[in-house]
Scaffold this motif. Sequence first.
Motif, PDB file in Angstrom:
ATOM      1  N   VAL A  11       0.592   4.203  -2.855  1.00  0.00           N
ATOM      2  CA  VAL A  11       0.298   5.606  -2.518  1.00  0.00           C
ATOM      3  C   VAL A  11       1.429   6.505  -3.018  1.00  0.00           C
ATOM      4  CG1 VAL A  11      -0.016   7.224  -0.618  1.00  0.00           C
ATOM      5  CG2 VAL A  11      -1.163   5.004  -0.566  1.00  0.00           C
ATOM      6  N   SER A  12       2.677   6.092  -2.837  1.00  0.00           N
ATOM      7  CA  SER A  12       3.813   6.901  -3.290  1.00  0.00           C
ATOM      8  C   SER A  12       3.828   7.018  -4.816  1.00  0.00           C
ATOM      9  CB  SER A  12       5.114   6.283  -2.796  1.00  0.00           C
ATOM     10  OG  SER A  12       5.156   6.238  -1.386  1.00  0.00           O
ATOM     11  N   ARG A  13       3.554   5.925  -5.512  1.00  0.00           N
ATOM     12  CA  ARG A  13       3.577   5.944  -6.982  1.00  0.00           C
ATOM     13  C   ARG A  13       2.479   6.849  -7.529  1.00  0.00           C
ATOM     14  NH1 ARG A  13       3.582   0.960  -7.576  1.00  0.00           N
ATOM     15  NH2 ARG A  13       1.364   0.572  -7.965  1.00  0.00           N
ATOM     16  N   GLU A  14       1.269   6.756  -6.973  1.00  0.00           N
ATOM     17  CA  GLU A  14       0.169   7.594  -7.457  1.00  0.00           C
ATOM     18  C   GLU A  14       0.404   9.060  -7.121  1.00  0.00           C
ATOM     19  OE1 GLU A  14      -3.611   6.198  -6.233  1.00  0.00           O
ATOM     20  OE2 GLU A  14      -3.517   4.355  -7.432  1.00  0.00           O
ATOM     21  N   VAL A  46       3.398  14.015  -1.058  1.00  0.00           N
ATOM     22  CA  VAL A  46       2.905  13.053  -0.083  1.00  0.00           C
ATOM     23  C   VAL A  46       4.103  12.333   0.523  1.00  0.00           C
ATOM     24  CG1 VAL A  46       1.528  10.966   0.298  1.00  0.00           C
ATOM     25  CG2 VAL A  46       0.711  12.746  -1.263  1.00  0.00           C
ATOM     26  N   GLU A  47       4.077  12.198   1.858  1.00  0.00           N
ATOM     27  CA  GLU A  47       5.144  11.499   2.568  1.00  0.00           C
ATOM     28  C   GLU A  47       4.549  10.301   3.287  1.00  0.00           C
ATOM     29  OE1 GLU A  47       8.689  12.380   5.842  1.00  0.00           O
ATOM     30  OE2 GLU A  47       7.176  13.897   5.366  1.00  0.00           O
ATOM     31  N   LEU A  54       0.833  -1.206   0.000  1.00  0.00           N
ATOM     32  CA  LEU A  54       0.000   0.000   0.000  1.00  0.00           C
ATOM     33  C   LEU A  54       0.867   1.254   0.000  1.00  0.00           C
ATOM     34  CD1 LEU A  54      -2.804   1.240   0.092  1.00  0.00           C
ATOM     35  CD2 LEU A  54      -2.767   1.008   2.594  1.00  0.00           C
ATOM     36  N   ALA A  55       1.972   1.251   0.754  1.00  0.00           N
ATOM     37  CA  ALA A  55       2.873   2.405   0.767  1.00  0.00           C
ATOM     38  C   ALA A  55       3.445   2.666  -0.619  1.00  0.00           C
ATOM     39  CB  ALA A  55       3.996   2.176   1.771  1.00  0.00           C
ATOM     40  N   ALA A  56       3.823   1.587  -1.334  1.00  0.00           N
ATOM     41  CA  ALA A  56       4.360   1.760  -2.683  1.00  0.00           C
ATOM     42  C   ALA A  56       3.299   2.312  -3.629  1.00  0.00           C
ATOM     43  CB  ALA A  56       4.897   0.422  -3.193  1.00  0.00           C
ATOM     44  N   VAL A  93       0.662   8.618   6.777  1.00  0.00           N
ATOM     45  CA  VAL A  93       0.720   9.287   5.485  1.00  0.00           C
ATOM     46  C   VAL A  93       0.462  10.775   5.709  1.00  0.00           C
ATOM     47  CG1 VAL A  93      -0.163   9.375   3.146  1.00  0.00           C
ATOM     48  CG2 VAL A  93      -0.121   7.194   4.371  1.00  0.00           C
ATOM     49  N   TYR A  94       1.428  11.603   5.316  1.00  0.00           N
ATOM     50  CA  TYR A  94       1.320  13.053   5.438  1.00  0.00           C
ATOM     51  C   TYR A  94       1.056  13.640   4.046  1.00  0.00           C
ATOM     52  CZ  TYR A  94       3.441  12.406  10.034  1.00  0.00           C
ATOM     53  OH  TYR A  94       3.712  12.003  11.313  1.00  0.00           O
TER      54      TYR A  94
END
Length: 613
Positions: free
Chosen positions: A238-241, A249-250, A234-236, A262-263
């Motif tokens: 969110v970061s990719r999108e 987004v951090e 999920l982290a990957a 998620v910031y």
Amino acid sequence: MLQVIGLTSTRHRGQRPAVDDLTFEAGSGCVTALLGPPGSGKTSALRLMLELEPGRGITYFRGRPLHRVAQPAREVGVLLGEVPGHPARTVRGQLRMLSAAAGVPASRADDLLDSVGLAGLKDQRIGTLSLGMDRRLALASALLADPHTLILDEPVEGLCAREADWLHGMLRSHADRGGTVLYTTQDPREAARSAGHVVTIDSGRLVADQVAADFSRTRLRPRVAVRSPHAARLAAVVSREARAARRSVEVVTEASSSRLSVYGSSCAEIGDAAFRHGLPVHQLADEVGDAGSVSAPHHDRLPGGGRGAPAEAGETQGAAVFGAASGDAAGGPERVTRPAVDSGGAQSPPPIRRRPARGPLRPVRYELRRLFGVRTTTLIVAATLVASAALSLVLARNGRTPLPHVLVAWPSLLPLPPAALGAGLLGALSFGDEFRYPALAAGRGTVPRRLGLLLAKLAVSAGVALSLALLVVLTSAECLRLAYGGDLVRVPSNAVSLAVSWSGLTVGCAWAGLLAAGIFRVTAAGVAAVLAVPVLMVPLIQAMPKAPTTRSVSGLPGRLRELAWLQWPHEADRWVMALVRVVAHPVGTALTLSLSVLVCAYLFMSLRGRVRW
């Protein structure tokens, strides 16, 4: 105003100090939050301020250190942990006892019960109070002497939101009246919401000293808490999108692999991304996080102190990460310049010595409320009267026991009569309860060996012992009259000598128990000292060789009258001789010797404590 300068705790075995050169101010008319994660030194800092722990530095309360304040309770009100009171004491009885210790009228207790909302629970036992009610009673105890400064350690920990809001309202009300309030917390959102000034520490060092508005702007920022069994995927996603949409987004992976912070995003965006890629989500909540060091992991904690449960939307996690002492991110913690400390020209701050608690300002009133504020005293007196009456009836039945022994219920098989044992137990509890439930020395681990407190305990225990001795004789006489008629009970010819010896025995046992418990700081030591008189001391004295006496003490009253400045009436001679005969008796000699040793030991311990500190 509260000024803290150079507080440094004592190092233990080469470890770094829990508090290291801490300097800040808490102004009057303002609520100040001392913020820090668990183990950051908040509680140690408070104990150094209150001179409960040794170290270095100085704390000024309106320009004076605490040891120079004549009546500290009128300057500083303290809330450290739970109420240090006997669980069987009532709420009102606890406050009235502390009123006598602080030297304020007893009516102040009733006024504070109304102020903190405990008027309806004034007759309830302390041991039955809930956490919220216990915290209200602790706050009432801190406010009892109407102090200018309030110092509280985690006052809302474990409380529900309603109780926490009420307590913070009381703190703001005290500050609005011109008082100074300092409390510790580990929840940054609570500090931003409830305090006007926030002092952040970590590892015992100052990190930031800010007003609440600046703290909220620089230290807090919104985030989304996500918990998923596929957190890495999920982290990957969110970061990719976020990179594809050119959004800042951090994503921070927590210590637990199933949790993300998620910031710069929202619950809706993260939920949609998880749905599009078929990833399950177990938690999705808006939070307010600490921006001091967002890359560090933290543990899950609810604002009330519980672990492991997800926070509700809009709530912050209580153990949010705090910035390190070096400060690392833009917009991170602000700095303060600590003033140099000069103690008589030296570079290091002055030492802080752990000082014992002060005694009560009204010791006799305090001791009476302490003694009769619990059921233990009544139960001991009742048990003593019942046992004495029963033994008197049994002893009078065979007709061979002398009448004085029958009236005081002292069979030859027992080392002491029930009245002497009861008086000794009450005397031992005088100090024993102080060490088990130290209302006078909360947080200090000891009870003050003050002369005023000792004299009050001796006077009250002697009065109780005499009353108990009289009640035993009257009860036994009445039981004998009812059971065997009035001919059995008659006044003996040596009634004066018997009365003196009976009074001396009960009072001596009460004092022996009191002094031994005060020396060894345990009730069992007081009871052991009482039993040691007939079991050890009397046989020892009887075994001593006796030389033939060639002189008599019959003329002692006349010789004393010649030496005294004041002339007492001749009728008092028989009282003097009765006292001499009591002391000459083996039990009287043993009790006198025991009391002399205990008094000397008590004075030695008191003087050693004063020299040490």
